[in-house]
Design a protein around this motif. Structure first.
Motif, PDB file in Angstrom:
ATOM      1  N   UNK A 291     -34.936  35.076 -36.004  1.00 40.02           N
ATOM      2  CA  UNK A 291     -34.087  36.008 -35.769  1.00 40.02           C
ATOM      3  C   UNK A 291     -33.615  36.740 -37.038  1.00 40.02           C
ATOM      4  N   UNK A 292     -33.211  35.643 -37.659  1.00 46.01           N
ATOM      5  CA  UNK A 292     -32.266  35.933 -38.913  1.00 46.01           C
ATOM      6  C   UNK A 292     -33.614  36.486 -40.140  1.00 46.01           C
ATOM      7  N   UNK A 495     -20.788  48.111 -31.131  1.00 48.33           N
ATOM      8  CA  UNK A 495     -21.016  47.776 -32.949  1.00 48.33           C
ATOM      9  C   UNK A 495     -22.233  47.311 -33.192  1.00 48.33           C
ATOM     10  N   UNK A 496     -22.508  46.242 -32.292  1.00 54.26           N
ATOM     11  CA  UNK A 496     -24.111  45.524 -33.157  1.00 54.26           C
ATOM     12  C   UNK A 496     -25.169  46.624 -32.966  1.00 54.26           C
ATOM     13  N   UNK A 497     -25.070  47.273 -31.906  1.00 54.43           N
ATOM     14  CA  UNK A 497     -26.218  48.246 -31.855  1.00 54.43           C
ATOM     15  C   UNK A 497     -26.157  49.244 -32.651  1.00 54.43           C
ATOM     16  N   UNK A 498     -24.780  49.796 -32.942  1.00 57.60           N
ATOM     17  CA  UNK A 498     -24.822  50.977 -33.881  1.00 57.60           C
ATOM     18  C   UNK A 498     -25.244  50.392 -35.282  1.00 57.60           C
ATOM     19  N   UNK A 710     -38.727  38.893 -32.146  1.00 64.70           N
ATOM     20  CA  UNK A 710     -37.916  37.581 -31.918  1.00 64.70           C
ATOM     21  C   UNK A 710     -36.423  37.938 -31.422  1.00 64.70           C
ATOM     22  N   UNK A 711     -35.798  38.584 -32.389  1.00 62.80           N
ATOM     23  CA  UNK A 711     -34.559  38.640 -32.192  1.00 62.80           C
ATOM     24  C   UNK A 711     -33.958  39.456 -31.278  1.00 62.80           C
ATOM     25  N   UNK A 712     -32.696  39.300 -30.836  1.00 66.38           N
ATOM     26  CA  UNK A 712     -32.272  39.903 -29.518  1.00 66.38           C
ATOM     27  C   UNK A 712     -30.954  40.653 -29.911  1.00 66.38           C
ATOM     28  N   UNK A 713     -30.743  41.839 -29.871  1.00 65.49           N
ATOM     29  CA  UNK A 713     -29.297  42.480 -30.369  1.00 65.49           C
ATOM     30  C   UNK A 713     -28.424  41.856 -29.775  1.00 65.49           C
ATOM     31  N   UNK A 714     -28.509  41.453 -28.256  1.00 64.18           N
ATOM     32  CA  UNK A 714     -27.420  41.023 -27.366  1.00 64.18           C
ATOM     33  C   UNK A 714     -27.124  39.524 -27.612  1.00 64.18           C
ATOM     34  N   UNK A 715     -28.115  38.722 -27.842  1.00 64.68           N
ATOM     35  CA  UNK A 715     -27.818  37.227 -28.167  1.00 64.68           C
ATOM     36  C   UNK A 715     -27.396  37.071 -29.521  1.00 64.68           C
ATOM     37  N   UNK A 716     -27.983  37.881 -30.445  1.00 63.32           N
ATOM     38  CA  UNK A 716     -28.010  37.290 -31.807  1.00 63.32           C
ATOM     39  C   UNK A 716     -26.962  38.240 -32.747  1.00 63.32           C
ATOM     40  N   UNK A 717     -25.804  38.558 -32.253  1.00 63.05           N
ATOM     41  CA  UNK A 717     -25.158  39.528 -32.760  1.00 63.05           C
ATOM     42  C   UNK A 717     -24.653  38.911 -34.316  1.00 63.05           C
ATOM     43  N   UNK A 722     -24.807  38.225 -40.265  1.00 63.48           N
ATOM     44  CA  UNK A 722     -24.876  37.389 -41.488  1.00 63.48           C
ATOM     45  C   UNK A 722     -26.180  38.100 -42.060  1.00 63.48           C
ATOM     46  N   UNK A 723     -27.266  38.635 -41.531  1.00 66.94           N
ATOM     47  CA  UNK A 723     -28.445  39.070 -42.144  1.00 66.94           C
ATOM     48  C   UNK A 723     -28.033  40.479 -42.998  1.00 66.94           C
ATOM     49  N   UNK A 724     -27.075  41.189 -42.380  1.00 70.92           N
ATOM     50  CA  UNK A 724     -26.649  42.291 -43.119  1.00 70.92           C
ATOM     51  C   UNK A 724     -25.905  41.897 -44.301  1.00 70.92           C
ATOM     52  N   UNK A 725     -25.249  40.873 -44.013  1.00 65.40           N
ATOM     53  CA  UNK A 725     -24.462  40.584 -45.413  1.00 65.40           C
ATOM     54  C   UNK A 725     -25.255  39.822 -46.587  1.00 65.40           C
ATOM     55  N   UNK A 726     -26.257  39.154 -46.057  1.00 69.16           N
ATOM     56  CA  UNK A 726     -27.104  38.708 -47.047  1.00 69.16           C
ATOM     57  C   UNK A 726     -28.144  39.806 -47.581  1.00 69.16           C
ATOM     58  N   UNK A 727     -28.549  40.810 -46.847  1.00 68.32           N
ATOM     59  CA  UNK A 727     -29.126  41.911 -47.503  1.00 68.32           C
ATOM     60  C   UNK A 727     -28.466  42.457 -48.557  1.00 68.32           C
ATOM     61  N   UNK A 728     -26.901  42.715 -48.200  1.00 63.95           N
ATOM     62  CA  UNK A 728     -26.258  43.557 -48.997  1.00 63.95           C
ATOM     63  C   UNK A 728     -25.908  42.726 -50.125  1.00 63.95           C
ATOM     64  N   UNK A 729     -25.848  41.522 -50.415  1.00 66.03           N
ATOM     65  CA  UNK A 729     -25.600  40.567 -51.235  1.00 66.03           C
ATOM     66  C   UNK A 729     -26.830  40.584 -52.364  1.00 66.03           C
ATOM     67  N   UNK A 730     -27.894  40.426 -51.837  1.00 67.80           N
ATOM     68  CA  UNK A 730     -29.044  40.794 -52.506  1.00 67.80           C
ATOM     69  C   UNK A 730     -29.163  41.771 -53.300  1.00 67.80           C
TER      70      UNK A 730
END
Ligand code: ADP
Ligand code: MG
Length: 763
Positions: A291-292, A495-498, A710-717, A722-730
């Motif tokens: 999911x990540x 929020x997660x969906x947005x 694989x990822x589920x927006x509901x389950x894996x908020x 974390x993925x967003x932060x990792x992407x921005x960090x990169x």
């Protein structure tokens, strides 16, 4: 005999004598074709076939499934039905559940509710008919510890009788259902044992299906679990090693995620220590890592887009207050604190020398139109034009009415473009837009996209209501030179969906309603109380109030729904309320006709307006205080919330009645009860999302929702965050993805989402 041997991978073995005749060398690649009666051999263009063979040899993940040994055309076709065409598709086709087949369980010790493996001998086998007339096939099996009843419903009794012979031994897999003392297993899997065979040895010889937690894959008709499992095992054994671990451990290890290859391996072949429950809920480290991985690329794409926009040159507007101050003075009310805050955020963006890309969320009635108008006036003060796009004609007209009213007093010219505009009037309107006489241009998405040339477009406002289109924003952008873009939506998006959908937009939320609104009293009424509902309508009208009766529009059959709505209008007028004035509004009316019906409702020439969901968008009649929604169970909650927002717009107490036929599923009822219990659009949206899932929530395809494998927006908020932060960090370290690691990530990003994100051009 000169017989050819062709195997499933397409390789052909040709006898030497034939080779000679055809003038082929032993290493030549050959195309085998048939002209209907005989096979024709041709020397293949050297590059074509070897590249496939090389692909297979190199275990290229894009190799088609039909080229894998043991997969014939028929099986390949079945797999294709599940969208498994390449090895990569297969690797990402995850089991939808798992079964614990680590050990044989004595029949006595079988626990209900989980799938387990047991062995036994068939003691009896009979087709029976229940008292209710149901045909059931029943088999009794027995081991040293006890016996178990196996049952099949809708089975072919003749075939079953032939297979399930008394005395035959087998290994069974299935879930025990218990009814009081009665325990039985429905539709178990069976693996027959040869006479005298040792169970343990048989199981040990089949490590794909026994001795471990085994994956259960989604199937399609004609595709059996065992063949699917075999195919998948082959793919994993043969190709997993070639999955590239693109994301470096520096991105994965802070959260303990596994490299892609390991994660993929573990979801197909769970390790010994895996927990069955975690596997089934998609919460193992392997699932979470996948999911990540998925979220990471998506978020990286969004972040790149956002950075790209932020770097573009745009218009640096100045806030002169010329019109905005004046409008604030004219308004009979004060802006709410939320409106002011959001407006400040918009102004800051507009003043920056880069294009604004901002989403404003606000519940129905939160006053978005006014915020949009204020932003429009800032652009107009700077000598720029503004385009306001609405999803429907009715809403465009409504915006025009509201905005025109104020702009007239300010001396700002507003033009409404409708599809119905014809001839000279149309020519004149387009000319005003083209030469800049029109400061604000309002129309539907379609109208503004198609025909309009602006003299100097500075701001595009997209009113999405609850539709979401990534495309429209793009086209609007091209109507000017990097204009600012403001997107408004009335659907409170969790929020997660947005974050997922609009990662490339900045977000503002108008989280407050203007004061003095009375909450709408919402109640579910079942069909049996329809007459009471009619009484309520009568008493509302007796108090000089007006009523909406809403009919759902189901996409497949617009026609029949229309019929239902018009029949209802007729029925209400003729049989139920002969003394009252009933009108009808639906999407098929011509714009003038719609306008006329709306006008007469607004002017109180109608008591009851029967409408399809066209009413949903933006209509404002403060004297309407009762809304009855027929077949309310067919609507999404967010849609019901939008509809309901059409009442409660004045000072009077308003009501919404959700009519529904007698029977509702448990989920269905739970859903509707949410409407009774809250008027908070965000809570409703979250409940809706939870119950229906993101696809349905947004009305599927058109929504712009990425389809994660694989990822589920509901389950894996949390993982998304974390993925967003990792992407921005990169991107902070390597904004252009120029390092060798960055380049690999970028190539993978473009491979996965390139077309979708329009990323090919990202520098
Ligand atoms: P939305 O588009 O967010 O559903 P509107 O912009 O249509 O809401 O506003 C709903 C109604 O509230 C309109 O009649 C509008 O004039 C009024 N309104 C907007 N802002 C305020 C405010 N700050 N105070 C009082 N009424 C307001
Ligand atoms: Mg509105």
């Amino acid at each position: 005999m000169n017989r050819l041997i062709i195997d499933h991978s397409g390789a052909v073995t040709i006898p030497a004598a034939v080779l000679d005749k055809l003038g082929l060398q032993p290493d030549d690649a050959v195309n085998v074709e048939t002209n209907g009666t005989e096979l024709v051999l041709r020397k293949a263009i050297p590059a074509a076939v070897p590249s496939l063979q090389q692909s297979i040899a190199r275990k290229n993940l894009t190799v088609g499934m039909q080229f894998i040994k043991g997969i014939g055309p028929k099986l390949a076709e079945l797999l294709a039905k599940r969208d498994i065409r390449t090895v990569e598709d297969a690797l990402f086709c995850l089991p939808h559940r798992y079964e614990d087949r680590r050990s044989l369980v004595p029949i006595r010790q079988l626990k209900p509710g989980v799938s387990q493996v047991f062995q036994g001998t068939v003691m009896s086998a009979n087709g029976v008919t229940t008292k209710g007339g149901r045909k059931v096939f029943e088999v009794l099996v027995q081991d040293d510890s006890g016996s178990m009843l196996l049952k099949w419903f809708h089975a072919n009794a003749v075939w079953m009788q032939r297979t399930w012979k008394v005395g035959r031994r087998g290994v069974f897999t299935g879930e025990v259902t218990s009814f009081g003392f009665q325990r039985e297993v429905h539709h178990p899997d069976v693996e027959w044992l040869e006479e005298g065979a040792d169970v343990q040895a048989v199981m040990a010889a089949d490590p794909v299906n026994f001795g471990r937690i085994v994956p259960v894959y989604p199937l399609t008709e004609g595709l059996h679990q065992k063949s699917m499992r075999k195919v998948m095992r082959q793919v994993v054994d043969g190709f997993l090693d070639n999955v590239e671990n693109v994301l470096p451990t520096s991105l994965l290890s802070p959260h303990g995620y596994l490299p892609l290859r390991e994660a993929l391996g573990q979801v197909h072949l769970p390790p010994a220590e895996a927990q069955l429950a975690d596997l089934n809920e998609g919460r193992t480290p392997a699932h979470r890592s996948l999911a990540f991985d998925e979220f990471f690329y998506w978020e990286l794409g969004q972040a790149l887009k956002k950075r790209g926009i932020a770097l573009e040159e745009g218009i640096a507007f100045q806030v002169t207050h010329r019109y905005t101050k004046e409008l604030a003075r004219l308004l009979p009310f004060q802006l709410t604190a939320a409106q002011r805050r959001v407006l400040a955020e918009i102004k800051e963006d507009m003043m920056a020398p880069h294009p604004m890309h901002r989403l404003v969320q606000g519940d129905v009635g939160s006053g978005k139109t006014l915020v949009a108008l204020m932003a429009a006036l800032v652009a107009v003060e700077n000598g720029y034009q503004v385009a306001i796009m609405a999803p429907t004609e009715i809403l465009a007209e409504q915006h025009w009415h509201n905005i025109h009213h104020w702009c007239e007093q300010l001396g700002v010219s507003v033009v409404l473009l409708t599809a119905g505009l014809k001839g000279a009037a149309k020519k004149e309107a387009l000319a005003q837009v083209a030469d800049g006489r029109a400061a604000i241009v309002i129309g539907t998405h379609a109208v503004i996209q198609d025909k309009v040339e602006f003299q100097r477009l500075g701001l595009g406002i997209v009113d999405e209501q609850h539709r979401f289109g990534v495309l429209q924003r793009g086209i609007l952008k091209k109507k000017g030179t990097n204009p600012d873009i403001l997107v408004m939506t009335a659907t409170p998006i969790p929020r997660t969906l947005a974050m997922t959908l609009f990662g490339d937009l900045s977000l503002s939320v108008i989280d407050e309603l203007p004061p003095g609104r009375t909450p709408i009293d919402t109640k579910i009424y079942f069909e049996s109380r329809r007459n009471q509902v009619y009484d309520l309508i009568r008493s509302e009208v007796a108090q000089e109030r007006q009523v909406y009766v809403i009919y759902p529009l189901v996409e497949e059959s617009e026609k029949s729904d229309l019929k239902a709505a018009s029949q209802m209008a007729e029925h209400l007028q003729l049989e139920i309320f002969p003394g009252l004035r009933v009108g009808l509004l639906h999407g098929r009316l011509k714009p003038e006709e719609k306008e006329a019906v709306m006008a007469s409702f607004k002017n109180r020439e109608l008591d009851i307006l029967v409408a399809t969901t066209v009413i949903e968008v933006g209509i404002d009649v403060p004297n309407a205080t009762l809304m009855v929604i027929e077949h309310s169970e067919r609507f999404g909650l967010s849609q019901l919330h939008q509809l309901r927002g059409r009442v409660g717009r004045g000072a009077h107490r308003s009501r919404c009645i959700l009519l529904t036929p007698g029977k509702l599923s448990e989920d269905g009822e739970r859903r509707l009860r949410v409407m009774e219990s809250t008027s908070d659009g965000f809570r409703i949206a979250e409940a809706d999302l939870e119950i229906r899932g993101p696809g349905d929530f947004l009305g599927t395809r058109q929504s712009g929702m990425p389809d994660f494998r694989v990822a589920s927006i509901l389950r894996d908020g949390l993982i998304l965050e974390q993925a967003r932060q990792a992407a921005c960090g990169l991107l902070e370290h390597d904004g252009a993805l120029a390092s060798s690691e960055g380049q690999r990530i970028k190539a993978e990003l473009i491979r996965r989402w390139g077309t979708r994100l329009e990323l090919a051009g990202v520098a």
